[in-house]
Write a protein that holds these residues in place. Structure first.
Motif, PDB file in Angstrom:
ATOM      1  N   ILE A  20       0.841  -1.201   0.000  1.00 23.68           N
ATOM      2  CA  ILE A  20       0.000   0.000   0.000  1.00 23.68           C
ATOM      3  C   ILE A  20       0.877   1.252   0.000  1.00 23.68           C
ATOM      4  N   ALA A  21       1.951   1.234   0.780  1.00 22.29           N
ATOM      5  CA  ALA A  21       2.868   2.378   0.811  1.00 22.29           C
ATOM      6  C   ALA A  21       3.521   2.592  -0.549  1.00 22.29           C
ATOM      7  N   LEU A  22       3.816   1.507  -1.268  1.00 17.78           N
ATOM      8  CA  LEU A  22       4.451   1.632  -2.575  1.00 17.78           C
ATOM      9  C   LEU A  22       3.554   2.315  -3.603  1.00 17.78           C
ATOM     10  N   MET A  23       2.250   2.302  -3.370  1.00 14.95           N
ATOM     11  CA  MET A  23       1.356   2.964  -4.310  1.00 14.95           C
ATOM     12  C   MET A  23       1.523   4.472  -4.294  1.00 14.95           C
ATOM     13  N   LEU A  24       2.105   5.030  -3.229  1.00 13.37           N
ATOM     14  CA  LEU A  24       2.354   6.478  -3.200  1.00 13.37           C
ATOM     15  C   LEU A  24       3.322   6.913  -4.302  1.00 13.37           C
ATOM     16  N   PRO A  25       4.565   6.356  -4.355  1.00  7.33           N
ATOM     17  CA  PRO A  25       5.451   6.775  -5.447  1.00  7.33           C
ATOM     18  C   PRO A  25       4.948   6.358  -6.823  1.00  7.33           C
ATOM     19  N   LEU A  26       4.287   5.196  -6.910  1.00  2.56           N
ATOM     20  CA  LEU A  26       3.765   4.786  -8.207  1.00  2.56           C
ATOM     21  C   LEU A  26       2.610   5.691  -8.639  1.00  2.56           C
ATOM     22  N   GLY A  27       1.752   6.092  -7.692  1.00  5.32           N
ATOM     23  CA  GLY A  27       0.688   7.034  -8.010  1.00  5.32           C
ATOM     24  C   GLY A  27       1.241   8.396  -8.402  1.00  5.32           C
ATOM     25  N   PHE A  28       2.325   8.813  -7.725  1.00  6.00           N
ATOM     26  CA  PHE A  28       2.977  10.079  -8.070  1.00  6.00           C
ATOM     27  C   PHE A  28       3.491  10.033  -9.505  1.00  6.00           C
ATOM     28  N   SER A  29       4.142   8.925  -9.862  1.00  3.97           N
ATOM     29  CA  SER A  29       4.672   8.767 -11.207  1.00  3.97           C
ATOM     30  C   SER A  29       3.558   8.720 -12.240  1.00  3.97           C
ATOM     31  N   SER A  30       2.413   8.155 -11.862  1.00  8.32           N
ATOM     32  CA  SER A  30       1.272   8.072 -12.765  1.00  8.32           C
ATOM     33  C   SER A  30       0.646   9.441 -13.008  1.00  8.32           C
ATOM     34  N   GLY A  31       0.573  10.271 -11.969  1.00  4.59           N
ATOM     35  CA  GLY A  31      -0.098  11.558 -12.099  1.00  4.59           C
ATOM     36  C   GLY A  31       0.757  12.663 -12.673  1.00  4.59           C
ATOM     37  N   LEU A  32       2.080  12.557 -12.546  1.00  6.13           N
ATOM     38  CA  LEU A  32       2.961  13.665 -12.942  1.00  6.13           C
ATOM     39  C   LEU A  32       2.851  14.048 -14.414  1.00  6.13           C
ATOM     40  N   PRO A  33       2.815  13.097 -15.359  1.00  6.75           N
ATOM     41  CA  PRO A  33       2.815  13.518 -16.776  1.00  6.75           C
ATOM     42  C   PRO A  33       1.505  14.137 -17.237  1.00  6.75           C
ATOM     43  N   PHE A  34       0.404  13.916 -16.519  1.00  7.30           N
ATOM     44  CA  PHE A  34      -0.917  14.244 -17.041  1.00  7.30           C
ATOM     45  C   PHE A  34      -1.049  15.725 -17.404  1.00  7.30           C
ATOM     46  N   LEU A  35      -0.829  16.605 -16.448  1.00  7.59           N
ATOM     47  CA  LEU A  35      -0.990  18.041 -16.720  1.00  7.59           C
ATOM     48  C   LEU A  35       0.094  18.573 -17.649  1.00  7.59           C
ATOM     49  N   LEU A  36       1.228  17.877 -17.712  1.00  8.95           N
ATOM     50  CA  LEU A  36       2.351  18.345 -18.537  1.00  8.95           C
ATOM     51  C   LEU A  36       2.069  18.218 -20.026  1.00  8.95           C
ATOM     52  N   VAL A  37       1.016  17.474 -20.398  1.00  6.49           N
ATOM     53  CA  VAL A  37       0.602  17.433 -21.804  1.00  6.49           C
ATOM     54  C   VAL A  37      -0.774  18.073 -21.979  1.00  6.49           C
ATOM     55  N   PHE A  38      -1.308  18.672 -20.913  1.00  7.83           N
ATOM     56  CA  PHE A  38      -2.608  19.342 -21.005  1.00  7.83           C
ATOM     57  C   PHE A  38      -2.484  20.807 -20.587  1.00  7.83           C
ATOM     58  N   SER A  39      -2.996  21.167 -19.411  1.00 13.20           N
ATOM     59  CA  SER A  39      -3.098  22.583 -19.057  1.00 13.20           C
ATOM     60  C   SER A  39      -1.753  23.270 -18.915  1.00 13.20           C
ATOM     61  N   THR A  40      -0.772  22.591 -18.326  1.00 14.48           N
ATOM     62  CA  THR A  40       0.548  23.220 -18.182  1.00 14.48           C
ATOM     63  C   THR A  40       1.172  23.467 -19.543  1.00 14.48           C
ATOM     64  N   LEU A  41       1.087  22.472 -20.422  1.00 18.13           N
ATOM     65  CA  LEU A  41       1.619  22.644 -21.774  1.00 18.13           C
ATOM     66  C   LEU A  41       0.861  23.735 -22.524  1.00 18.13           C
ATOM     67  N   SER A  42      -0.454  23.801 -22.336  1.00 19.55           N
ATOM     68  CA  SER A  42      -1.245  24.842 -23.008  1.00 19.55           C
ATOM     69  C   SER A  42      -0.792  26.237 -22.598  1.00 19.55           C
ATOM     70  N   THR A  43      -0.441  26.383 -21.319  1.00 15.32           N
ATOM     71  CA  THR A  43       0.056  27.676 -20.839  1.00 15.32           C
ATOM     72  C   THR A  43       1.349  28.050 -21.546  1.00 15.32           C
ATOM     73  N   TRP A  44       2.271  27.105 -21.655  1.00 16.40           N
ATOM     74  CA  TRP A  44       3.548  27.345 -22.337  1.00 16.40           C
ATOM     75  C   TRP A  44       3.322  27.690 -23.811  1.00 16.40           C
ATOM     76  N   LEU A  45       2.440  26.937 -24.470  1.00 15.46           N
ATOM     77  CA  LEU A  45       2.180  27.169 -25.892  1.00 15.46           C
ATOM     78  C   LEU A  45       1.589  28.558 -26.128  1.00 15.46           C
ATOM     79  N   ARG A  46       0.638  28.930 -25.276  1.00 12.37           N
ATOM     80  CA  ARG A  46       0.002  30.244 -25.475  1.00 12.37           C
ATOM     81  C   ARG A  46       0.981  31.368 -25.203  1.00 12.37           C
ATOM     82  N   GLU A  47       1.810  31.190 -24.176  1.00 11.11           N
ATOM     83  CA  GLU A  47       2.823  32.197 -23.863  1.00 11.11           C
ATOM     84  C   GLU A  47       3.818  32.354 -25.008  1.00 11.11           C
ATOM     85  N   ALA A  48       4.039  31.252 -25.757  1.00  9.41           N
ATOM     86  CA  ALA A  48       4.952  31.298 -26.902  1.00  9.41           C
ATOM     87  C   ALA A  48       4.279  31.827 -28.155  1.00  9.41           C
TER      88      ALA A  48
END
Length: 442
Positions: A20-48
């Motif tokens: 159960i404790a191991l799901m913390l780092p695995l969940g972190f790794s699962s969630g990290l890329p999500f916004l980086l190809v959506f809203s965060t990336l959209s912010t960078w693209l619009r700023e550019a």
């Protein structure tokens, strides 16, 4: 029955379970890329200075998450060269996916929209593909690693890690981009993927026994589907109906929640503080409550309670719109709704996990998880038209009423659910006793 009760009441053992404790780092790794190809990336693209048309088209990279079941059989049934020999099949795929996400983030940092939009798009597709693949294999490992009654806590721990990653990839990346630059932000996120890699290396190697050998590819696709039909037969129809509709009240109501807050006069700061910050933690508490309920009450009761409260909580939005638009009312509404949704989410994850078979876990879970999200995305698009025609109270009261057919479906699948849990417990007990028997013979 005694053994089942003992397992459900062994709360201390569950809370100290390293898986159960191991799901913390695995969940972190699962969630990290999500916004980086959506809203965060959209912010960078619009700023550019990238056009809104291109930014909108870039959202299509998210289709990888919706169609991940297409390549899930490969993850389930084939080994990654070299890595599988060192780490095992599941962990080998985890490591490959994490390295793939890292490479895509580094590629994004090196190219970026200022250098080359085509290369930025390629990097985004690469990140989304390997991120979706990582989700498939983490789900497969989670299901193979722990029995059904612990899947709720496994899912809750994963959600905690996932939410922490969203904070890093959202607010964290924006802060780094503001203080340094965008390439530094994406390089930092690539480095943070190392958290998941550590989790992969620490995860027990459990798949050598439970995962079947490499079959022909066509067989790898057909067998998981045939296995489901063979085991469930006619009962598969209400099972799939329950999964498809279980989160439908949440999807339909969720689309109109923020417009309701705005129309009731709440400020963006109020919405951000209560809904996006406070509400996230209430949802995590609800997920852990659902996981604990699975250990104390069992799978079917948790599923039934989750269906009732998740749909019923939508009445709070009607109550909020009926002259209770205060900060206290907003806080109470979000508290009840987010807790209920977190509880129901943990119960549904455990239920879908329990429906899978060893060796088919990644493929079958990917199919079931895609099914539960699809109706909400399709039908939820009509929620705005309902509000325009009849108002907010009608929409939210109607979504709450969906709890009635959900409870009926839960009652229909009750016997099958209890039998599935019993069979899994017997199989796990036999698997646990096999090494002991072999040792006594030796």
């Amino acid at each position: 029955m005694a053994s089942t009760t003992k397992r459900r009441l062994s709360l201390t053992a569950i809370l100290t379970d390293g898986r159960i404790a191991l799901m913390l780092p695995l969940g972190f790794s699962s969630g990290l890329p999500f916004l980086l190809v959506f809203s965060t990336l959209s912010t960078w693209l619009r700023e550019a200075g990238i056009s809104l048309t291109i930014i909108g088209l870039m959202s299509w990279v998210g289709l990888a998450y919706s169609f991940k079941f297409l390549w899930a059989p490969i993850v389930d049934r084939y080994d990654v060269p070299v890595l599988a020999r060192v780490l095992g099949r599941r962990r080998g795929w985890m490591a490959l996916a994490q390295f793939g996400v890292m490479a895509g983030l580094v590629g994004m940092a090196v190219t970026g929209p200022q250098v080359s939009i085509p290369l930025t798009i390629i990097s985004a597709v690469m990140i989304a593909f390997f991120s979706a693949t990582q989700d498939v294999v983490i789900d497969g490992w989670r299901i193979d690693a722990a029995p059904t009654e612990r899947q709720g806590m496994m899912a809750a721990s994963l959600q905690l890690g996932y939410r922490l990653a969203l904070l890093c990839a959202g607010a964290g990346a924006l802060y780094i981009a503001e203080l340094v630059n965008w390439p530094a932000a994406y390089l930092s996120m690539a480095a943070l993927m190392g958290v998941g890699l550590v989790g992969t290396l620490l995860a027990p190697r459990i798949d050598e026994v439970r995962v079947r050998k490499n079959p022909p590819f066509a067989q790898a696709i057909i067998e998981p589907l045939a296995d489901l039909f063979q085991r469930k037969r006619k009962m598969l129809i209400p099972i799939l109906a329950l999964i498809a509709c279980y989160r439908l009240p949440d999807f339909m109501a969720g689309i109109m929640a923020n417009p309701l807050y705005i129309d009731l006069g709440f400020s963006k700061a109020d919405i951000a503080n209560i809904s996006k910050l406070y509400g996230v933690w209430i949802g995590i508490i609800g997920a852990f409550a659902g996981g604990l309920a699975l250990t104390r009450l069992g799978l079917w009761w948790s599923l039934l309670i989750g269906a009732a409260i998740a749909a019923g909580s939508n009445v709070m939005f009607s109550w909020l719109a009926a002259g209770n638009a205060t900060l206290t009312g907003l806080t109470l509404t979000i508290s009840i709704d987010n807790f209920a949704q977190g509880f129901a989410g943990a119960a549904l994850v455990a239920y879908m996990s329990g429906l899978t078979s060893p060796g088919f876990a990644a493929t079958q879970y990917a199919l079931l998880s895609s099914l539960y999200a699809l109706p909400g995305k399709l039908i939820g698009g009509a929620s705005g038209a309902v509000v325009d025609a009849y108002g907010y109270p009608v929409l939210f009261t109607g979504t709450a009423a969906l709890g009635i057919p959900l409870v009926i479906l839960c009652l229909i699948v009750r016997r099958d659910t209890l039998e599935t849990v019993r069979q899994k417990e017997e199989a796990e007990a036999q698997e646990a006793s096999a090494p002991m028997a072999a040792g006594s013979r030796a």
